[in-house]
Design a protein around this motif. Structure first.
Motif: not given
Length: 217
Positions: A3, A31, A52
């Motif tokens: 991530e 993200i 996201e």
């Protein structure tokens, strides 16, 4: 899963999109914090990556993408998912005009309501709207599947050529070249499969109430 968090604060649109594309090559999930309704986020992204976005976005989010799965925890402006060829765009809130415009494939989902011309000139793929949709929904539709769980206003399916529009709520009026019929048992089964997959809760007995809008034969 690798991530990477991108803080969009103090980034302009070009810098943000450049960073997204660079990091998507090396990570499975990005993200994005503080999107602050910026336009064109993820434009032209072609990596198989999960995105996201924590907040609302502006115009043309996910335009011309192929493969990414984009999840917006907020609202979106006009033309969300415009010309997507493959991938997934989920908007937890509402969206402006032209959601899913011109998509060739993939899935665009708006949990709330949308403005006018939802699914305009779409050629394939699926668009699902959890709330209401505005006038000329499905304008010049050439293919694909458009599902509206709420009501639709004037001129639904205006000049539709191919594809199918399903509406669970009320239809104020049909556009030129559009005809309405009842959803078949096969249609209802197909609708239940995809709506259940994306977490829409509809009672089994309500599937019979779906209207099916197609081109006049």
């Amino acid at each position: 899963m690798k991530e990477y968090v991108i803080d969009a604060n103090n980034m302009d649109e070009k810098e943000l999109n450049r960073t997204i594309k660079e990091q998507a090559v090396f990570h499975d999930k990005l993200i994005i914090d503080n999107p602050d309704s910026r336009h064109n986020i993820c434009a032209g992204l072609t990596e198989d990556v999960s995105i996201e976005i924590n907040g609302s976005v502006g115009y043309f989010v996910g335009t011309m993408v192929n493969e990414p799965k984009i999840h917006i925890k907020g609202n979106a402006g006009w033309f969300a998912g415009d010309n997507m060829t493959e991938g997934e765009l989920i908007i937890e809130g509402t969206a402006g005009d032209g959601a899913g415009q011109g998509i060739y494939g993939g899935t665009v989902i708006v949990k709330g309501s949308t403005g006018s011309r939802t699914g305009e000139i779409m050629k394939g793929g699926t668009v699902i709207i959890g709330g209401n949709s505005g006038f000329m929904t499905g304008l010049l539709m050439m293919g694909g599947r458009l599902i509206i769980l709420g009501d639709v206003t004037d001129d639904v399916g205006e000049s539709i050529m191919r594809g199918t529009i399903y509406v669970l709520g009320d239809v104020k009026s049909l556009g030129k070249n559009a005809a309405m019929e009842k959803a078949t048992l096969d249609d209802q089964k197909e609708l239940k499969e995809i709506l259940t997959e994306y977490g829409f809760e509809i009672a089994d007995e309500d599937y019979v109430n779906f209207k099916k809008i197609v081109t006049i034969q």
